[in-house]
Design a protein around this motif. Structure first.
Motif, PDB file in Angstrom:
ATOM      1  N   SER A 233       0.825  -1.204   0.000  1.00 42.89           N
ATOM      2  CA  SER A 233       0.000   0.000   0.000  1.00 42.89           C
ATOM      3  C   SER A 233       0.861   1.256   0.000  1.00 42.89           C
ATOM      4  N   ARG A 234       1.994   1.214   0.708  1.00 44.90           N
ATOM      5  CA  ARG A 234       2.908   2.362   0.696  1.00 44.90           C
ATOM      6  C   ARG A 234       3.473   2.591  -0.692  1.00 44.90           C
ATOM      7  N   ARG A 235       3.805   1.513  -1.385  1.00 47.20           N
ATOM      8  CA  ARG A 235       4.335   1.648  -2.743  1.00 47.20           C
ATOM      9  C   ARG A 235       3.308   2.307  -3.660  1.00 47.20           C
ATOM     10  N   ILE A 236       2.054   1.853  -3.556  1.00 50.04           N
ATOM     11  CA  ILE A 236       0.985   2.436  -4.379  1.00 50.04           C
ATOM     12  C   ILE A 236       0.797   3.908  -4.025  1.00 50.04           C
ATOM     13  N   ALA A 237       0.803   4.217  -2.727  1.00 52.50           N
ATOM     14  CA  ALA A 237       0.638   5.600  -2.295  1.00 52.50           C
ATOM     15  C   ALA A 237       1.762   6.482  -2.822  1.00 52.50           C
ATOM     16  N   ALA A 238       3.003   5.959  -2.776  1.00 53.09           N
ATOM     17  CA  ALA A 238       4.150   6.731  -3.262  1.00 53.09           C
ATOM     18  C   ALA A 238       4.031   7.015  -4.754  1.00 53.09           C
ATOM     19  N   GLU A 239       3.586   6.028  -5.514  1.00 53.07           N
ATOM     20  CA  GLU A 239       3.390   6.236  -6.949  1.00 53.07           C
ATOM     21  C   GLU A 239       2.329   7.298  -7.205  1.00 53.07           C
ATOM     22  N   ASN A 240       1.271   7.274  -6.421  1.00 54.87           N
ATOM     23  CA  ASN A 240       0.207   8.268  -6.596  1.00 54.87           C
ATOM     24  C   ASN A 240       0.662   9.662  -6.171  1.00 54.87           C
ATOM     25  N   LEU A 241       1.470   9.737  -5.130  1.00 52.67           N
ATOM     26  CA  LEU A 241       2.023  11.033  -4.733  1.00 52.67           C
ATOM     27  C   LEU A 241       2.924  11.579  -5.830  1.00 52.67           C
ATOM     28  N   TYR A 242       3.704  10.709  -6.437  1.00 51.84           N
ATOM     29  CA  TYR A 242       4.574  11.124  -7.546  1.00 51.84           C
ATOM     30  C   TYR A 242       3.749  11.691  -8.698  1.00 51.84           C
ATOM     31  N   ALA A 243       2.620  11.036  -8.998  1.00 48.99           N
ATOM     32  CA  ALA A 243       1.760  11.498 -10.094  1.00 48.99           C
ATOM     33  C   ALA A 243       1.078  12.822  -9.754  1.00 48.99           C
ATOM     34  N   CYS A 244       0.849  13.074  -8.464  1.00 54.10           N
ATOM     35  CA  CYS A 244       0.104  14.268  -8.049  1.00 54.10           C
ATOM     36  C   CYS A 244       0.980  15.492  -7.829  1.00 54.10           C
ATOM     37  N   VAL A 245       2.288  15.300  -7.676  1.00 49.97           N
ATOM     38  CA  VAL A 245       3.162  16.444  -7.444  1.00 49.97           C
ATOM     39  C   VAL A 245       3.789  16.861  -8.774  1.00 49.97           C
ATOM     40  N   ALA A 246       3.828  18.156  -9.013  1.00 46.84           N
ATOM     41  CA  ALA A 246       4.380  18.671 -10.260  1.00 46.84           C
ATOM     42  C   ALA A 246       5.896  18.462 -10.289  1.00 46.84           C
ATOM     43  N   PRO A 247       6.488  18.346 -11.484  1.00 40.58           N
ATOM     44  CA  PRO A 247       7.954  18.274 -11.566  1.00 40.58           C
ATOM     45  C   PRO A 247       8.594  19.442 -10.829  1.00 40.58           C
ATOM     46  N   GLY A 248       9.574  19.132  -9.989  1.00 43.75           N
ATOM     47  CA  GLY A 248      10.201  20.152  -9.158  1.00 43.75           C
ATOM     48  C   GLY A 248       9.484  20.403  -7.855  1.00 43.75           C
ATOM     49  N   GLY A 249       8.322  19.747  -7.667  1.00 42.44           N
ATOM     50  CA  GLY A 249       7.541  19.935  -6.453  1.00 42.44           C
ATOM     51  C   GLY A 249       8.024  19.075  -5.300  1.00 42.44           C
ATOM     52  N   TYR A 250       7.469  19.344  -4.125  1.00 40.75           N
ATOM     53  CA  TYR A 250       7.936  18.712  -2.895  1.00 40.75           C
ATOM     54  C   TYR A 250       6.830  17.889  -2.223  1.00 40.75           C
ATOM     55  N   VAL A 251       7.254  16.799  -1.558  1.00 41.38           N
ATOM     56  CA  VAL A 251       6.373  16.001  -0.716  1.00 41.38           C
ATOM     57  C   VAL A 251       6.949  15.979   0.692  1.00 41.38           C
ATOM     58  N   CYS A 252       6.127  16.298   1.692  1.00 43.68           N
ATOM     59  CA  CYS A 252       6.529  16.260   3.093  1.00 43.68           C
ATOM     60  C   CYS A 252       5.800  15.098   3.764  1.00 43.68           C
ATOM     61  N   LEU A 253       6.546  14.186   4.373  1.00 46.40           N
ATOM     62  CA  LEU A 253       5.971  13.061   5.111  1.00 46.40           C
ATOM     63  C   LEU A 253       6.087  13.309   6.609  1.00 46.40           C
ATOM     64  N   GLY A 254       5.502  12.413   7.401  1.00 40.90           N
ATOM     65  CA  GLY A 254       5.615  12.508   8.852  1.00 40.90           C
ATOM     66  C   GLY A 254       7.028  12.208   9.315  1.00 40.90           C
ATOM     67  N   HIS A 255       7.338  12.588  10.556  1.00 38.49           N
ATOM     68  CA  HIS A 255       8.718  12.465  11.048  1.00 38.49           C
ATOM     69  C   HIS A 255       9.206  11.027  11.113  1.00 38.49           C
ATOM     70  N   SER A 256       8.296  10.049  11.206  1.00 38.30           N
ATOM     71  CA  SER A 256       8.705   8.647  11.289  1.00 38.30           C
ATOM     72  C   SER A 256       8.577   7.917   9.962  1.00 38.30           C
ATOM     73  N   GLU A 257       8.293   8.647   8.888  1.00 34.63           N
ATOM     74  CA  GLU A 257       8.094   8.040   7.576  1.00 34.63           C
ATOM     75  C   GLU A 257       9.252   8.398   6.650  1.00 34.63           C
ATOM     76  N   SER A 258       9.599   7.475   5.745  1.00 36.29           N
ATOM     77  CA  SER A 258      10.709   7.705   4.824  1.00 36.29           C
ATOM     78  C   SER A 258      10.322   7.264   3.424  1.00 36.29           C
ATOM     79  N   MET A 259      10.426   8.165   2.467  1.00 37.60           N
ATOM     80  CA  MET A 259      10.119   7.830   1.084  1.00 37.60           C
ATOM     81  C   MET A 259      11.131   6.836   0.521  1.00 37.60           C
ATOM     82  N   ALA A 260      12.342   6.827   1.062  1.00 35.07           N
ATOM     83  CA  ALA A 260      13.386   5.942   0.548  1.00 35.07           C
ATOM     84  C   ALA A 260      12.987   4.472   0.633  1.00 35.07           C
ATOM     85  N   ARG A 261      12.105   4.134   1.564  1.00 31.18           N
ATOM     86  CA  ARG A 261      11.662   2.755   1.727  1.00 31.18           C
ATOM     87  C   ARG A 261      10.509   2.403   0.798  1.00 31.18           C
TER      88      ARG A 261
END
Length: 280
Positions: A233-261
């Motif tokens: 589910s995290r992988r799917i969410a990350a893909e959807n966040l990528y699709a929703c943020v414009a090129p050059g845009g930023y995503v902020c996650l919670g302090h205990s979350e890491s996009m690298a995973r």
């Protein structure tokens, strides 16, 4: 519904698994045997509301009835939030993220910010208040703030913008006086101009097609949601966040979350106040 008046129910292992599977498919969140009491309490509330005594009958109803599906999802969402939560990210937004975003824009251009999940609105309104208080260029651009959540009941509360003392506890008194009406019945309402400046719309982070109408955003704050997901589910969410943020845009996650995973499509940026992720 008051728990004292909710009939006690006991789900079989099969019924518990069926509820968990449905919620996972609909929301991406994990509910299993370890949360049996919580599940039985929430499902019991919905069964009582529908005057259904048998769990199998309720499962049949919720599987085929969109309105009840929405009500059950609302019953399981967690709306723990308050104003100026994780304000180090709000500081990063004003000090570093937005100055970088507008570097390629002209005065008057649109800047879009998405708070997902926004719960009952505190986080989306916090963005608006913080920028008004801390970003000198806030009036130079057309700032559009959208708050989204899968919980439609929470969105109704967000649009009303009425909050108790606990939600406002971390706001400086001068800020509360500037952006909230006087207290009535132990609650204060966001001033009308601010309520009208934030748009709220339902969204499900694991349902890509449903997100498309929202368009793309320059900044997305998706905090403390993915901790309730499994790896897929995290992988799917990350893909959807990528699709929703414009090129050059930023995503902020919670302090205990890491996009690298979850995804290798973002570039991590270490800012003065926060670690954030950028779409190249």
């Amino acid at each position: 519904m008051n728990d004292a008046f909710t009939p006690a129910i006991t789900l079989t292992t099969e019924e518990l698994k069926r509820i968990g599977d449905l919620l996972y498919r609909w929301t991406g969140m994990i509910f299993g045997e370890k949360k049996r009491y919580y599940i039985e309490r929430r499902v019991g509330e919905r069964m009582a509301r529908n005057q259904i005594a048998d769990a199998r009958t309720y499962l049949s109803l919720v599987s085929g009835h969109t309105g009840e599906r929405e009500a059950l999802i609302n019953a399981f969402t967690i709306n723990e939030t308050y104003f100026y939560r994780e304000k180090h990210q709000l500081a990063a937004l004003a000090r570093e993220i937005l100055p970088e975003i507008v570097r390629t824009k002209r005065p008057g251009d649109l800047v879009r910010i998405w708070s997902m999940p926004c719960s009952t609105g505190e986080e989306a309104y916090s963005i608006a208040i913080w920028l008004l208080e801390n970003w000198p260029l806030v009036d130079a651009y057309h700032i559009e703030i959208v708050g989204s959540d899968i919980d439609t009941h929470a969105l109704t509360q967000a649009r009303e913008g009425r909050y108790g003392k606990r939600a406002l506890a971390r706001l400086p008194a001068v800020v509360a006086e500037s952006y909230f009406e006087p207290e009535r019945n132990h609650r204060r309402q966001i001033i009308e101009d601010l309520r009208e400046s934030v748009h709220f719309a339902p969204a499900n982070i694991i349902d890509g097609p449903s997100l498309a109408p929202l368009g793309r955003f320059d900044v997305i704050l998706c905090r403390n949601l993915l901790i309730y997901f499994d790896d897929e589910s995290r992988r799917i969410a990350a893909e959807n966040l990528y699709a929703c943020v414009a090129p050059g845009g930023y995503v902020c996650l919670g302090h205990s979350e890491s996009m690298a995973r979850m995804s290798d499509r973002f570039t991590m940026a270490r800012l003065e106040d926060a670690i954030v992720y950028r779409r190249p």
